[in-house]
Design a protein around this motif. Structure first.
Motif, PDB file in Angstrom:
ATOM      1  N   ALA A  46      57.052 -28.537 -38.185  1.00  0.00           N
ATOM      2  CA  ALA A  46      57.133 -28.498 -39.646  1.00  0.00           C
ATOM      3  C   ALA A  46      57.992 -29.649 -40.176  1.00  0.00           C
ATOM      4  CB  ALA A  46      57.680 -27.152 -40.113  1.00  0.00           C
ATOM      5  N   ALA A  47      59.044 -30.007 -39.450  1.00  0.00           N
ATOM      6  CA  ALA A  47      59.915 -31.105 -39.879  1.00  0.00           C
ATOM      7  C   ALA A  47      59.167 -32.428 -39.955  1.00  0.00           C
ATOM      8  CB  ALA A  47      61.101 -31.233 -38.931  1.00  0.00           C
ATOM      9  N   ASP A  48      58.078 -32.554 -39.196  1.00  0.00           N
ATOM     10  CA  ASP A  48      57.292 -33.791 -39.223  1.00  0.00           C
ATOM     11  C   ASP A  48      56.521 -33.949 -40.523  1.00  0.00           C
ATOM     12  OD1 ASP A  48      58.148 -34.354 -36.665  1.00  0.00           O
ATOM     13  OD2 ASP A  48      56.354 -33.515 -35.712  1.00  0.00           O
ATOM     14  N   LEU A  49      56.415 -32.877 -41.298  1.00  0.00           N
ATOM     15  CA  LEU A  49      55.659 -32.929 -42.547  1.00  0.00           C
ATOM     16  C   LEU A  49      56.541 -33.125 -43.767  1.00  0.00           C
ATOM     17  CD1 LEU A  49      53.080 -30.054 -41.912  1.00  0.00           C
ATOM     18  CD2 LEU A  49      52.833 -32.499 -41.487  1.00  0.00           C
ATOM     19  N   VAL A  50      57.840 -33.212 -43.561  1.00  0.00           N
ATOM     20  CA  VAL A  50      58.775 -33.401 -44.670  1.00  0.00           C
ATOM     21  C   VAL A  50      59.270 -34.833 -44.660  1.00  0.00           C
ATOM     22  CG1 VAL A  50      60.954 -32.640 -45.689  1.00  0.00           C
ATOM     23  CG2 VAL A  50      59.479 -30.985 -44.541  1.00  0.00           C
ATOM     24  N   LYS A  51      59.170 -35.481 -45.802  1.00  0.00           N
ATOM     25  CA  LYS A  51      59.653 -36.860 -45.900  1.00  0.00           C
ATOM     26  C   LYS A  51      61.128 -36.837 -46.263  1.00  0.00           C
ATOM     27  CE  LYS A  51      55.417 -39.245 -47.122  1.00  0.00           C
ATOM     28  NZ  LYS A  51      54.776 -40.160 -48.064  1.00  0.00           N
ATOM     29  N   LEU A  52      61.917 -37.447 -45.417  1.00  0.00           N
ATOM     30  CA  LEU A  52      63.349 -37.573 -45.656  1.00  0.00           C
ATOM     31  C   LEU A  52      63.674 -39.044 -45.834  1.00  0.00           C
ATOM     32  CD1 LEU A  52      64.572 -35.108 -42.885  1.00  0.00           C
ATOM     33  CD2 LEU A  52      64.343 -34.655 -45.325  1.00  0.00           C
ATOM     34  N   PRO A  53      64.609 -39.375 -46.728  1.00  0.00           N
ATOM     35  CA  PRO A  53      64.881 -40.789 -46.989  1.00  0.00           C
ATOM     36  C   PRO A  53      65.368 -41.573 -45.785  1.00  0.00           C
ATOM     37  CG  PRO A  53      66.356 -39.358 -48.255  1.00  0.00           C
ATOM     38  CD  PRO A  53      65.401 -38.486 -47.518  1.00  0.00           C
ATOM     39  N   MET A  79      59.632 -31.033 -53.161  1.00  0.00           N
ATOM     40  CA  MET A  79      59.687 -31.526 -51.806  1.00  0.00           C
ATOM     41  C   MET A  79      58.531 -32.505 -51.609  1.00  0.00           C
ATOM     42  SD  MET A  79      59.146 -29.454 -48.173  1.00  0.00           S
ATOM     43  CE  MET A  79      59.616 -27.941 -48.895  1.00  0.00           C
ATOM     44  N   ILE A  80      58.846 -33.668 -51.070  1.00  0.00           N
ATOM     45  CA  ILE A  80      57.820 -34.665 -50.783  1.00  0.00           C
ATOM     46  C   ILE A  80      57.366 -34.451 -49.342  1.00  0.00           C
ATOM     47  CG2 ILE A  80      57.322 -37.117 -50.610  1.00  0.00           C
ATOM     48  CD1 ILE A  80      59.562 -37.578 -52.656  1.00  0.00           C
ATOM     49  N   THR A  81      56.050 -34.305 -49.161  1.00  0.00           N
ATOM     50  CA  THR A  81      55.532 -34.041 -47.829  1.00  0.00           C
ATOM     51  C   THR A  81      54.689 -35.201 -47.320  1.00  0.00           C
ATOM     52  OG1 THR A  81      53.455 -33.008 -48.510  1.00  0.00           O
ATOM     53  CG2 THR A  81      55.402 -31.580 -48.371  1.00  0.00           C
ATOM     54  N   ALA A  82      54.470 -35.181 -46.024  1.00  0.00           N
ATOM     55  CA  ALA A  82      53.617 -36.172 -45.365  1.00  0.00           C
ATOM     56  C   ALA A  82      52.370 -35.493 -44.806  1.00  0.00           C
ATOM     57  CB  ALA A  82      54.399 -36.858 -44.252  1.00  0.00           C
ATOM     58  N   ILE A  83      51.970 -34.389 -45.422  1.00  0.00           N
ATOM     59  CA  ILE A  83      50.818 -33.638 -44.919  1.00  0.00           C
ATOM     60  C   ILE A  83      49.588 -34.538 -44.858  1.00  0.00           C
ATOM     61  CG2 ILE A  83      49.240 -31.719 -45.349  1.00  0.00           C
ATOM     62  CD1 ILE A  83      51.655 -30.275 -46.701  1.00  0.00           C
ATOM     63  N   ARG A  84      49.309 -35.241 -45.956  1.00  0.00           N
ATOM     64  CA  ARG A  84      48.109 -36.087 -46.004  1.00  0.00           C
ATOM     65  C   ARG A  84      48.155 -37.168 -44.931  1.00  0.00           C
ATOM     66  NH1 ARG A  84      46.407 -38.169 -51.606  1.00  0.00           N
ATOM     67  NH2 ARG A  84      45.229 -36.240 -51.529  1.00  0.00           N
ATOM     68  N   GLU A  85      49.303 -37.835 -44.783  1.00  0.00           N
ATOM     69  CA  GLU A  85      49.412 -38.923 -43.823  1.00  0.00           C
ATOM     70  C   GLU A  85      49.210 -38.423 -42.387  1.00  0.00           C
ATOM     71  OE1 GLU A  85      51.515 -38.298 -46.282  1.00  0.00           O
ATOM     72  OE2 GLU A  85      51.781 -40.135 -47.444  1.00  0.00           O
ATOM     73  N   VAL A  86      49.821 -37.301 -42.058  1.00  0.00           N
ATOM     74  CA  VAL A  86      49.689 -36.758 -40.706  1.00  0.00           C
ATOM     75  C   VAL A  86      48.252 -36.278 -40.480  1.00  0.00           C
ATOM     76  CG1 VAL A  86      50.462 -34.950 -39.116  1.00  0.00           C
ATOM     77  CG2 VAL A  86      52.137 -36.182 -40.518  1.00  0.00           C
ATOM     78  N   ARG A  87      47.672 -35.622 -41.479  1.00  0.00           N
ATOM     79  CA  ARG A  87      46.294 -35.140 -41.349  1.00  0.00           C
ATOM     80  C   ARG A  87      45.342 -36.302 -41.105  1.00  0.00           C
ATOM     81  NH1 ARG A  87      42.169 -35.233 -44.682  1.00  0.00           N
ATOM     82  NH2 ARG A  87      43.371 -35.612 -46.580  1.00  0.00           N
ATOM     83  N   ALA A 120      50.596 -42.832 -41.549  1.00  0.00           N
ATOM     84  CA  ALA A 120      51.844 -42.998 -40.805  1.00  0.00           C
ATOM     85  C   ALA A 120      52.055 -41.769 -39.950  1.00  0.00           C
ATOM     86  CB  ALA A 120      53.017 -43.194 -41.757  1.00  0.00           C
ATOM     87  N   LEU A 121      52.677 -41.966 -38.816  1.00  0.00           N
ATOM     88  CA  LEU A 121      52.976 -40.865 -37.900  1.00  0.00           C
ATOM     89  C   LEU A 121      54.483 -40.678 -37.812  1.00  0.00           C
ATOM     90  CD1 LEU A 121      50.587 -41.815 -34.974  1.00  0.00           C
ATOM     91  CD2 LEU A 121      50.214 -40.095 -36.719  1.00  0.00           C
ATOM     92  N   PRO A 122      54.916 -39.425 -37.729  1.00  0.00           N
ATOM     93  CA  PRO A 122      56.346 -39.213 -37.517  1.00  0.00           C
ATOM     94  C   PRO A 122      56.697 -39.546 -36.075  1.00  0.00           C
ATOM     95  CG  PRO A 122      55.188 -37.125 -37.539  1.00  0.00           C
ATOM     96  CD  PRO A 122      54.173 -38.183 -37.868  1.00  0.00           C
ATOM     97  N   PRO A 123      57.902 -40.056 -35.828  1.00  0.00           N
ATOM     98  CA  PRO A 123      58.294 -40.302 -34.447  1.00  0.00           C
ATOM     99  C   PRO A 123      58.462 -38.977 -33.712  1.00  0.00           C
ATOM    100  CG  PRO A 123      60.142 -40.677 -35.926  1.00  0.00           C
ATOM    101  CD  PRO A 123      58.943 -40.400 -36.782  1.00  0.00           C
ATOM    102  N   PRO A 124      58.329 -38.981 -32.387  1.00  0.00           N
ATOM    103  CA  PRO A 124      58.453 -37.721 -31.642  1.00  0.00           C
ATOM    104  C   PRO A 124      59.860 -37.146 -31.750  1.00  0.00           C
ATOM    105  CG  PRO A 124      58.216 -39.593 -30.150  1.00  0.00           C
ATOM    106  CD  PRO A 124      58.059 -40.118 -31.537  1.00  0.00           C
ATOM    107  N   VAL A 125      59.915 -35.820 -31.791  1.00  0.00           N
ATOM    108  CA  VAL A 125      61.175 -35.088 -31.851  1.00  0.00           C
ATOM    109  C   VAL A 125      61.165 -34.081 -30.707  1.00  0.00           C
ATOM    110  CG1 VAL A 125      62.584 -33.519 -33.249  1.00  0.00           C
ATOM    111  CG2 VAL A 125      61.289 -35.338 -34.358  1.00  0.00           C
ATOM    112  N   ALA A 126      62.254 -34.002 -29.980  1.00  0.00           N
ATOM    113  CA  ALA A 126      62.339 -33.066 -28.859  1.00  0.00           C
ATOM    114  C   ALA A 126      62.410 -31.638 -29.377  1.00  0.00           C
ATOM    115  CB  ALA A 126      63.568 -33.379 -28.018  1.00  0.00           C
TER     116      ALA A 126
END
Length: 193
Positions: free
Chosen positions: A58-65, A1-9, A89-95
């Protein structure tokens, strides 16, 4: 699984140690580093712990294509806008699940025409969390009241609460709503500039 933990942190200006200490239970910066780089497998449990520590889903930390990210161009503070020290990079907001929205069709108070207000429902036991915040309150007949929750009074003899709501705009008077089955707390303002 490719994550965006570093980018969000990094986008949240947190160190590995900051995230490690914010985890429940706390962990080590080394563990967070290994999870970020993929040298240690990220389980769903770890993903949830780290997301909570970062204040994101948690979904904000998972990179999806097919999921867009917003590159962080600058940070803004009292000294002006500054380039980030590292790419982020920041994930876009999710409701949130169960969230509702309010659209503003005419400017009133601090809200402008075209604004969208995202709200998260609260059960009666949690109404106190919304004190001095804007809320959407259901009324009989499919109507609603929107405004600042300025008072929450339990009635003598049991049976519910009286909510004192101050609608936005100058000169409005507080309105009382009795026995609201739920309220929705305003949590995000979406505004086109």
């Amino acid at each position: 699984m490719i994550t965006a933990i570093r980018e969000v942190r990094r986008a949240k200006n947190m160190t590995l140690d900051d995230v490690a200490r914010a985890c429940v239970p706390p962990t080590t910066a080394q563990t967070i580093g290994r999870l970020e780089t993929g040298t240690r497998t990220v389980s769903v449990g770890w993903l949830n712990r780290i997301a909570a520590a970062l204040g994101v889903a948690a979904a904000d930390l998972v990179k999806l294509p097919d999921r867009a990210e917003l590159p962080l161009a600058a940070t803004l503070d009292g000294d002006g806008a500054h380039a980030p020290s590292r790419p982020a990079a920041l994930p876009p907001p999710v409701a949130a699940a169960g969230a509702v929205a309010v659209t503003v069709s005419g400017s009133v108070g601090d809200y402008r025409a075209g604004d969208v207000i995202w709200c998260e429902p609260l059960e009666p036991a949690s109404f106190a969390q919304a004190m001095n915040r804007d809320v959407l309150v259901p009324r009989p007949g499919g109507r609603f009241l929107f405004g600042r929750l300025i008072g929450l009074d339990g009635r003598a003899g049991g049976g519910g609460d009286d909510l004192n709501i101050l609608p936005p705009g100058a000169g409005n008077r507080p309105q009382v709503v009795t026995d609201a089955p739920w309220i929705a707390l305003a949590v995000r303002l979406v505004r086109d500039l």
